[in-house]
Enzyme design. Structure first.
Site, PDB file in Angstrom:
ATOM      1  N   GLU A 191       0.973  -1.177  -0.138  1.00  0.00           N
ATOM      2  CA  GLU A 191      -0.012  -0.034   0.013  1.00  0.00           C
ATOM      3  C   GLU A 191       0.861   1.540   0.137  1.00  0.00           C
ATOM      4  O   GLU A 191       0.563   2.091  -0.787  1.00  0.00           O
ATOM      5  CB  GLU A 191      -0.865   0.076   1.218  1.00  0.00           C
ATOM      6  CG  GLU A 191      -1.740   1.258   1.200  1.00  0.00           C
ATOM      7  CD  GLU A 191      -2.771   1.389   2.476  1.00  0.00           C
ATOM      8  OE1 GLU A 191      -2.784   0.456   3.138  1.00  0.00           O
ATOM      9  OE2 GLU A 191      -3.404   2.365   2.274  1.00  0.00           O
ATOM     10  N   THR A 241      -5.733   2.001   9.397  1.00  0.00           N
ATOM     11  CA  THR A 241      -4.831   3.009  10.127  1.00  0.00           C
ATOM     12  C   THR A 241      -5.500   4.173  11.084  1.00  0.00           C
ATOM     13  O   THR A 241      -4.992   4.665  12.107  1.00  0.00           O
ATOM     14  CB  THR A 241      -4.277   3.848   8.909  1.00  0.00           C
ATOM     15  OG1 THR A 241      -3.408   2.761   8.308  1.00  0.00           O
ATOM     16  CG2 THR A 241      -3.301   4.954   9.356  1.00  0.00           C
ATOM     17  N   ASP A 267      -6.068  -4.522   1.018  1.00  0.00           N
ATOM     18  CA  ASP A 267      -7.149  -4.698   2.165  1.00  0.00           C
ATOM     19  C   ASP A 267      -7.681  -6.156   2.164  1.00  0.00           C
ATOM     20  O   ASP A 267      -8.199  -6.765   2.925  1.00  0.00           O
ATOM     21  CB  ASP A 267      -8.214  -3.792   2.067  1.00  0.00           C
ATOM     22  CG  ASP A 267      -7.654  -2.444   2.090  1.00  0.00           C
ATOM     23  OD1 ASP A 267      -6.946  -2.132   3.076  1.00  0.00           O
ATOM     24  OD2 ASP A 267      -8.040  -1.519   1.382  1.00  0.00           O
ATOM     25  N   ASP A 323      -0.603  -5.217   3.061  1.00  0.00           N
ATOM     26  CA  ASP A 323      -0.925  -3.699   3.726  1.00  0.00           C
ATOM     27  C   ASP A 323      -0.168  -3.699   5.235  1.00  0.00           C
ATOM     28  O   ASP A 323      -0.746  -4.613   6.083  1.00  0.00           O
ATOM     29  CB  ASP A 323      -2.391  -4.168   4.062  1.00  0.00           C
ATOM     30  CG  ASP A 323      -3.066  -2.593   4.476  1.00  0.00           C
ATOM     31  OD1 ASP A 323      -2.390  -1.638   4.855  1.00  0.00           O
ATOM     32  OD2 ASP A 323      -4.369  -2.329   4.300  1.00  0.00           O
ATOM     33  N   ILE A 372      -0.490  -1.799   7.646  1.00  0.00           N
ATOM     34  CA  ILE A 372      -1.364  -1.374   8.767  1.00  0.00           C
ATOM     35  C   ILE A 372      -2.866  -1.155   8.157  1.00  0.00           C
ATOM     36  O   ILE A 372      -3.084  -0.552   7.378  1.00  0.00           O
ATOM     37  CB  ILE A 372      -1.391  -0.272   9.538  1.00  0.00           C
ATOM     38  CG1 ILE A 372       0.118  -0.254  10.462  1.00  0.00           C
ATOM     39  CG2 ILE A 372      -2.281   0.034  10.625  1.00  0.00           C
ATOM     40  CD1 ILE A 372       0.404   1.172  11.202  1.00  0.00           C
ATOM     41  N   ASP A 373      -3.607  -2.145   8.380  1.00  0.00           N
ATOM     42  CA  ASP A 373      -5.158  -2.127   7.830  1.00  0.00           C
ATOM     43  C   ASP A 373      -5.743  -1.763   9.071  1.00  0.00           C
ATOM     44  O   ASP A 373      -6.147  -2.488  10.061  1.00  0.00           O
ATOM     45  CB  ASP A 373      -5.631  -3.573   7.332  1.00  0.00           C
ATOM     46  CG  ASP A 373      -6.922  -3.199   6.433  1.00  0.00           C
ATOM     47  OD1 ASP A 373      -7.219  -2.427   6.019  1.00  0.00           O
ATOM     48  OD2 ASP A 373      -7.886  -4.100   6.823  1.00  0.00           O
TER      49      ASP A 373
HETATM   50  C1  IPD Z   1      -9.113   0.859   5.262  1.00  0.00           C
HETATM   51  C2  IPD Z   1      -9.624  -0.128   5.980  1.00  0.00           C
HETATM   52  C3  IPD Z   1     -10.908   0.331   6.436  1.00  0.00           C
HETATM   53  C4  IPD Z   1     -11.811   0.554   5.170  1.00  0.00           C
HETATM   54  C5  IPD Z   1     -11.250   1.419   4.014  1.00  0.00           C
HETATM   55  C6  IPD Z   1      -9.775   0.775   3.975  1.00  0.00           C
HETATM   56  P1  IPD Z   1      -6.327   1.132   5.578  1.00  0.00           P
HETATM   57  O1  IPD Z   1      -7.427   0.363   4.840  1.00  0.00           O
HETATM   58  O2  IPD Z   1      -9.666  -1.532   5.899  1.00  0.00           O
HETATM   59  O3  IPD Z   1     -11.608  -0.530   7.149  1.00  0.00           O
HETATM   60  O4  IPD Z   1     -13.099   1.123   5.216  1.00  0.00           O
HETATM   61  O5  IPD Z   1     -11.683   1.442   2.707  1.00  0.00           O
HETATM   62  O6  IPD Z   1      -8.929   1.806   2.893  1.00  0.00           O
HETATM   63  O7  IPD Z   1      -6.363   2.481   4.669  1.00  0.00           O
HETATM   64  O8  IPD Z   1      -6.684   1.483   6.870  1.00  0.00           O
HETATM   65  O9  IPD Z   1      -5.178   0.318   5.280  1.00  0.00           O
HETATM   66 CA    CA Z   2      -3.105   0.542   5.415  1.00  0.00          CA
END
Ligand code: IPD
Ligand code: CA
Length: 276
Positions: free
Chosen positions: A68, A93, A218, A88, A90-91
């Site tokens: 990412e 963030t 994700d 990813d 940190i999923d």
């Molecule tokens: C997000 C998370 C979130 C979702 C967003 C994603 P990130 O990923 O998974 O739950 O609603 O669409 O982008 O940006 O924290 O890696």
């Molecule tokens: Ca992320």
């Protein structure tokens, strides 16, 4: 016959543990927040450091990767037939910066565009979800399975309410929530990490999850886990799942997934392998 990717997976689990430790340590310090594409698209130094850790100590030199933060810095996001790590760091963030406890490291590994294994480490909960194609899904080494629920009126549904686009998207997203609630279902939840959502369905804590506008990083780790846990994964339209399509439905049964596909109004969200 030896499994060519098992060693990669075992090594990846170890690196993911180190990544999770790095995230937990960062939570004890001040977090400085930066914006990416919009005021609600956040990134921190920890996202970038964790991605570097995984790329430098996790992936194999001649393998490809899609990460990412590397893509955010301009790297291509094209899925080829080569062995590819989809990362990813940190999923969740937004959860991380608020210290809301669903924060995960998500890694999916593909060969010839097929997902071979997936790892999602929900590092505050200390739950390590793993799945190797054809060998089942596990949480901290214990086998997991979807609920098997077939009746949508008895289901708990997950979705996310990211508002990064225009008012028309917002209207459709809220309309979809309204429609699903009115079926009725038992409830809707938004834990805030797509990868954790997929694992929650995989272990039977929820019965379905739908989302438009997420990314391959994700979904890649969770896609292996939901499949190996006996769940269903499909495109939001009801067709075959496409990792680069930025949209998905997963569920405990085909009946629930298909019903969600029928109810949802789709909005265009672009693809990861083309601009826009
Ligand atoms: C997000 C998370 C979130 C979702 C967003 C994603 P990130 O990923 O998974 O739950 O609603 O669409 O982008 O940006 O924290 O890696
Ligand atoms: Ca992320």
């Amino acid at each position: 016959m030896t499994d060519p990717w098992q060693e990669c997976m075992d090594h990846c689990v170890e690196v993911t543990k180190q990544a999770g430790k790095m995230i937990r340590e960062a939570l004890q310090k001040d977090i400085s927040i930066m914006q990416k594409s919009s005021p609600v698209d956040l990134v921190t130094e920890t996202d970038q450091k964790v991605e570097q850790l995984i790329i430098h100590t996790g992936t194999v030199p001649h393998h490809y990767f899609i990460g990412e933060e590397s893509v955010a810095a301009g790297a291509p996001s094209i899925l080829s037939d080569n062995p590819t790590w989809i990362i990813d760091p940190i999923d969740g963030t937004t959860n991380f910066v608020h210290r809301f406890p669903f924060v995960s490291v998500s890694i999916g590994f593909t060969v010839k565009k097929e997902i071979e294994f997936g790892i999602v480490y929900s590092c505050i909960e200390d739950k390590m979800y793993t799945a190797r194609k054809g060998k089942g899904a596990f949480c901290n080494g214990v086998p997991i399975k979807v609920s098997g629920q077939e009746d949508i009126t008895k289901s708990l549904v997950l979705t996310e309410m990211g508002f990064k686009k225009d008012p028309e998207h917002f209207k459709i997203m809220m309309g979809n929530i309204n429609t699903i609630l009115a079926i009725p279902v038992h409830g809707i939840r938004s834990p805030g990490s797509a990868a954790v959502n997929m694992c929650l369905v995989a272990c039977g804590g929820a019965d379905a999850y739908y989302h438009m506008g997420i990314h391959c990083w994700d979904m890649a780790g969770g896609a292996a886990i939901i499949t190996e846990a006996g769940g269903v994964i499909m495109d939001i339209s009801g067709g075959p799942f496409d990792l680069m399509s930025r949209r998905l439905i997963i569920a405990s049964s085909r009946a629930i997934a298909e019903r969600i596909a029928k109810e949802i109004t789709v909005f265009p969200c672009g693809r990861d392998d083309t601009e826009g």
